[in-house]
Design a protein around this motif. Sequence first.
Motif, PDB file in Angstrom:
ATOM      1  N   LEU B   6       0.162   8.746   1.477  1.00 11.35           N
ATOM      2  CA  LEU B   6      -0.936   7.535   1.438  1.00 11.35           C
ATOM      3  C   LEU B   6      -0.496   5.802   1.507  1.00 11.35           C
ATOM      4  O   LEU B   6       0.447   5.768   0.957  1.00 11.35           O
ATOM      5  CB  LEU B   6      -2.231   7.106   0.034  1.00 11.35           C
ATOM      6  N   VAL B  52       7.970   1.464  -4.445  1.00 15.00           N
ATOM      7  CA  VAL B  52       7.860   2.705  -5.417  1.00 15.00           C
ATOM      8  C   VAL B  52       7.061   3.383  -4.136  1.00 15.00           C
ATOM      9  O   VAL B  52       5.782   3.212  -3.942  1.00 15.00           O
ATOM     10  CB  VAL B  52       6.366   1.932  -6.170  1.00 15.00           C
ATOM     11  N   ALA B  54       4.805   7.193  -4.822  1.00 15.23           N
ATOM     12  CA  ALA B  54       4.132   7.929  -6.259  1.00 15.23           C
ATOM     13  C   ALA B  54       3.881   9.682  -5.912  1.00 15.23           C
ATOM     14  O   ALA B  54       3.954   9.770  -4.324  1.00 15.23           O
ATOM     15  CB  ALA B  54       2.637   7.368  -6.768  1.00 15.23           C
ATOM     16  N   ASN B  56       1.972  13.312  -6.495  1.00 16.51           N
ATOM     17  CA  ASN B  56       0.496  13.495  -6.923  1.00 16.51           C
ATOM     18  C   ASN B  56       0.415  12.481  -8.159  1.00 16.51           C
ATOM     19  O   ASN B  56       0.829  13.330  -9.176  1.00 16.51           O
ATOM     20  CB  ASN B  56       1.582  15.258  -7.425  1.00 16.51           C
ATOM     21  N   GLN B  57       0.073  11.255  -7.549  1.00 14.48           N
ATOM     22  CA  GLN B  57      -0.640  10.402  -8.407  1.00 14.48           C
ATOM     23  C   GLN B  57       0.465  10.129  -9.867  1.00 14.48           C
ATOM     24  O   GLN B  57       0.033  10.143 -10.754  1.00 14.48           O
ATOM     25  CB  GLN B  57      -1.455  11.455  -9.321  1.00 14.48           C
ATOM     26  N   ARG B  58       1.908  10.362  -9.367  1.00 16.26           N
ATOM     27  CA  ARG B  58       2.911   9.926 -10.186  1.00 16.26           C
ATOM     28  C   ARG B  58       4.223   9.692  -9.655  1.00 16.26           C
ATOM     29  O   ARG B  58       4.373  10.360  -8.831  1.00 16.26           O
ATOM     30  CB  ARG B  58       3.376  11.319 -11.389  1.00 16.26           C
ATOM     31  N   TYR B  59       4.322   8.225 -10.211  1.00 19.02           N
ATOM     32  CA  TYR B  59       6.007   7.836  -9.751  1.00 19.02           C
ATOM     33  C   TYR B  59       6.824   8.590 -10.063  1.00 19.02           C
ATOM     34  O   TYR B  59       6.998   9.357 -10.998  1.00 19.02           O
ATOM     35  CB  TYR B  59       6.140   6.258 -11.064  1.00 19.02           C
ATOM     36  N   ALA B  60       7.145   7.960  -8.971  1.00 15.79           N
ATOM     37  CA  ALA B  60       8.679   9.637  -8.373  1.00 15.79           C
ATOM     38  C   ALA B  60       9.963   8.549  -8.012  1.00 15.79           C
ATOM     39  O   ALA B  60       9.503   7.773  -6.644  1.00 15.79           O
ATOM     40  CB  ALA B  60       8.203  10.692  -7.783  1.00 15.79           C
ATOM     41  N   PRO B  61      10.749   8.949  -8.522  1.00 16.00           N
ATOM     42  CA  PRO B  61      12.314   8.870  -7.771  1.00 16.00           C
ATOM     43  C   PRO B  61      12.252   9.263  -6.869  1.00 16.00           C
ATOM     44  O   PRO B  61      11.830   9.936  -5.907  1.00 16.00           O
ATOM     45  CB  PRO B  61      13.565   8.839  -8.542  1.00 16.00           C
ATOM     46  N   GLU B  71       0.499  15.101  -1.951  1.00 17.01           N
ATOM     47  CA  GLU B  71       0.888  13.227  -1.594  1.00 17.01           C
ATOM     48  C   GLU B  71       1.020  12.392  -2.178  1.00 17.01           C
ATOM     49  O   GLU B  71       1.197  12.278  -3.471  1.00 17.01           O
ATOM     50  CB  GLU B  71      -1.572  13.629  -2.212  1.00 17.01           C
ATOM     51  N   ALA B  73       2.304   8.415  -1.619  1.00 15.15           N
ATOM     52  CA  ALA B  73       1.731   7.179  -1.981  1.00 15.15           C
ATOM     53  C   ALA B  73       2.915   6.247  -2.105  1.00 15.15           C
ATOM     54  O   ALA B  73       3.914   6.379  -2.752  1.00 15.15           O
ATOM     55  CB  ALA B  73       0.642   6.440  -2.944  1.00 15.15           C
ATOM     56  N   LEU B  75       3.437   2.185  -2.446  1.00 16.46           N
ATOM     57  CA  LEU B  75       2.521   1.263  -3.891  1.00 16.46           C
ATOM     58  C   LEU B  75       3.166  -0.030  -3.810  1.00 16.46           C
ATOM     59  O   LEU B  75       4.854  -0.152  -4.022  1.00 16.46           O
ATOM     60  CB  LEU B  75       2.795   2.036  -5.504  1.00 16.46           C
TER      61      LEU B  75
END
Lengths: 144, 81
Positions: B6, B52, B54, B56-61, B71, B73, B75
């Motif tokens: 996304l 940046v 995400a 599955n709707q969590r910030y991720a490295p 999923e 994204a 950002l």
Amino acid sequence: MYTAITSDPITAETVLRRVGDDGDGAVCVFLGVVRDHNEGRSVRGVAYSAYREMAERVLAEIAAEAAERAGSDRVAVVHRTGELAVGEASVAIAVSSPHRAEAFDACRYVIEEIKKRLPVWKQERYVDGDEAWLDGAVPEVAHD
Amino acid sequence: MRVRLLLFARYRELAGTDEVELELPSRATAADAVDALRALSRDCARIPSQPVIAVNQRYAPPDTPLAPGDELALLPPVAGG
């Protein structure tokens, strides 16, 4: 606790009616409001967009952290999306607690964390017809 | 494996799309998904190479391993409040 991302107009009452307790002697409210100028340009409105599912999750996390700090579960936060005119509230925060220090602290914590990590973006609409995405904050990403 | 990616705000405008499906090799990471997106078109290549992310709707490295159906994204710097 109550948190929401909404396209409906929000006011102080939206969050005030979700906090308060007979044992609370302090209620702190913060509203973020669209202003008519930014960096020397005349603003007629701001369009807010969000990664809605993630923003709902992050807002709930921020509210839970604020509740922990305040020692109070009476924390309500609502963030608006869509086209906002000058004077409309983009965010409303209310915290109630037995004493004022905790309510002020938690309210401030919520808005500062929103600025750092809520996945929401704003595009300013200027009086001259131009528009621009505003520079934002780069969220910190924890490495496991 | 297939993942959804996304795009939001300025990145959505740059790429000219709000969502793409990517076919990635197994063991792909979030950074690999960004590379795959940027290789799709000249417009997609306008997305920064290290945004940046995400997962599955969590910030991720960027080195986060992906699983089928994830999923992702991308950002842009956030500007809520």
